[in-house]
Design an enzyme around this catalytic site. Sequence first.
Site, PDB file in Angstrom:
ATOM      1  CB  ALA A  65      -0.835  -0.010   1.120  1.00 38.56           C
TER       2      ALA A  65
ATOM      3  CD  GLU B 140      -5.023   8.216  -1.239  1.00 38.55           C
ATOM      4  OE1 GLU B 140      -6.163   7.350  -1.157  1.00 38.55           O
ATOM      5  OE2 GLU B 140      -3.753   7.920  -0.607  1.00 38.55           O
TER       6      GLU B 140
ATOM      7  CG  HIS C 119      -5.012   2.060  -8.329  1.00 44.24           C
ATOM      8  ND1 HIS C 119      -4.504   3.045  -9.006  1.00 44.24           N
ATOM      9  CD2 HIS C 119      -5.154   2.359  -6.917  1.00 44.24           C
ATOM     10  CE1 HIS C 119      -4.112   4.063  -8.081  1.00 44.24           C
ATOM     11  NE2 HIS C 119      -4.447   3.783  -7.076  1.00 44.24           N
TER      12      HIS C 119
ATOM     13  NE  ARG D 150      -8.364   4.112  -5.205  1.00 43.76           N
ATOM     14  CZ  ARG D 150      -7.654   3.411  -4.243  1.00 43.76           C
ATOM     15  NH1 ARG D 150      -7.827   2.180  -4.033  1.00 43.76           N
ATOM     16  NH2 ARG D 150      -6.534   3.868  -3.848  1.00 43.76           N
TER      17      ARG D 150
ATOM     18  CG  HIS E 143      -6.072  -1.577  -6.123  1.00 43.05           C
ATOM     19  ND1 HIS E 143      -4.548  -1.407  -6.034  1.00 43.05           N
ATOM     20  CD2 HIS E 143      -6.604  -0.500  -5.224  1.00 43.05           C
ATOM     21  CE1 HIS E 143      -4.231  -0.755  -4.838  1.00 43.05           C
ATOM     22  NE2 HIS E 143      -5.413   0.050  -4.377  1.00 43.05           N
TER      23      HIS E 143
ATOM     24  NE  ARG F 129     -10.041  -0.028  -1.163  1.00 42.12           N
ATOM     25  CZ  ARG F 129      -8.946   0.546  -1.072  1.00 42.12           C
ATOM     26  NH1 ARG F 129      -8.461   1.252  -0.228  1.00 42.12           N
ATOM     27  NH2 ARG F 129      -7.824   0.274  -2.177  1.00 42.12           N
TER      28      ARG F 129
END
Length: 540
Positions: free
Chosen positions: A43, A118, A241, A292, A353, A388
């Site tokens: 990570a 992020e 990802h 994402r 991912h 997520r």
Amino acid sequence: MQSDFLVIGSGIAGLSFALRAAEHGTVVILTKGEAIDSNTAWAQGGISAVLNPPLRSDGDNYETHIKDTIDAGAGLCDEGVVRAIIEEGDETIKELVSLGVVFDKEPDDDDRFALGNEGGHSKRRVLHSKDTTGHAIASALIQKAKEHPNITFLEHRFAIDIITTGKLGVVTEDRVLGAYVLDEQSDEVEIFHSDRIVLATGGCGKVYLYTTNPDSSTGDGLAMAWRAGATISNMEFVQFHPTCFYNPAARGAKARSFLVSEAVRGEGGKLINAKGEEFTLDHDPRGSLAPRDIVARAIDHEIKKTGASCVYLDVTHKPKGFMKERFPNIYRTLLGFGLDCEKEPIPVVPAAHYQCGGVNTDANGKTTIRGLFAVGEVACTGLHGANRLASNSLLEGNVVARRALDAMMKSYPPSSPSPSSPKIPEWHIGDATRIDEQVLISHNWDEIRRLMWNYVSIVRTDNRLLRAAHRLRNLRKEVREFYWGFKVNSDILELRNLVTVAALVVDCAIRRKESRGIHYTLDYPERDEKYCKDTELRRF
């Protein structure tokens, strides 16, 4: 070997549990390969947490973090679970710091953590250790675990199957008894006895041809739980990802699966096409910092529309030396491939991912089998929903590990009398022989990963899914023959788990006749509230 607690996996979830459980009894940690070979150690971005919520000058608080998580989860998050986990963020950071994890501080104030941003986050709340946060966490926890007198840490141990009363034909409440485990160095199968087993085996990224995950991510814990009879949920939601380094000159997929952290976009990196256009703004006003699932689909759409091999992540507008200081590992790795990201944009493509579904659990990691808990990426707690939120995974691993131990100590602590257990049969190989043609394994491994990439990736259709399901049925028969016909080794066991997980992903995807979060199908492009529920599978 007998222990009060058996932990399978050596990432943040398994280690956080083991360190706490060791205060109440003996703990055995099993991990295939080396202890550091976990998704946690890979990570980059960091761990999200709202620190000192009443004192945050930027207005961030638990409610804002909860809202961001639920928004990213596309209506499928369990709000109670989200709240329970998010509200323990501050405690998680304090615990990790006490265990020796060092997070970056503000350059002008050593008393304040440096917080990153992020995709999907409305505030800066991501703590980091440069761009190797996971490695910093894993290293600190591994060291503490190996020093603890109540913890036995065994590397190169591959858990084959969970042993339950149900598997042995005992007509009582189904509960765990232990596990069959392969010693990878001696090729002998051992029996580990325990009434409390924690699966912390990470995800299943290697089921796809291109992934950001380490080679160990073959869905082992998920496959074991499925074979043991546990309920599995939401496996259609495999997160891609958006930004993995694309280097067609490199041999194999190794270079193309190098992750370029989402935190780079959080610090101002922009996704552009070959013309220099910031195309993500056509898909979401948040552009490169949308959740994402949106960004990955935007890239997929741009690549298919233009016929390009990739898009680009541009940080050339940042001050000279910024990338080298803030993201030293990414900067050095790219430089090793001949690319100076401070002078030219980074070519990127999406890659598998994170597994948002998994073994169905409550907020305490409790599965549908007594004594079996699942923590971290292998579990489906309800936190992530259909997609997520970035950097929530490390938080979940630590928080649910803590809650899992509390639940165990209340329901069946080691001090309580254990019910009488049937004898676990020794492992017998029968007429099995050593496999003499390894190419059979590698061919099926490659076929599964290519099939999943081509038919079950970012954009899906019913026709592609049905084709995948048909071929996987045949592959499962072939793999079953390998498993029963040859002496087990790690390659056969990983292939067995890989084909099982692939089939679970496809079966769940076929059942969801809508597009939601990560699951996008051209046959049902809109969200349908009739499907605002978990997709649950159970083997009978």
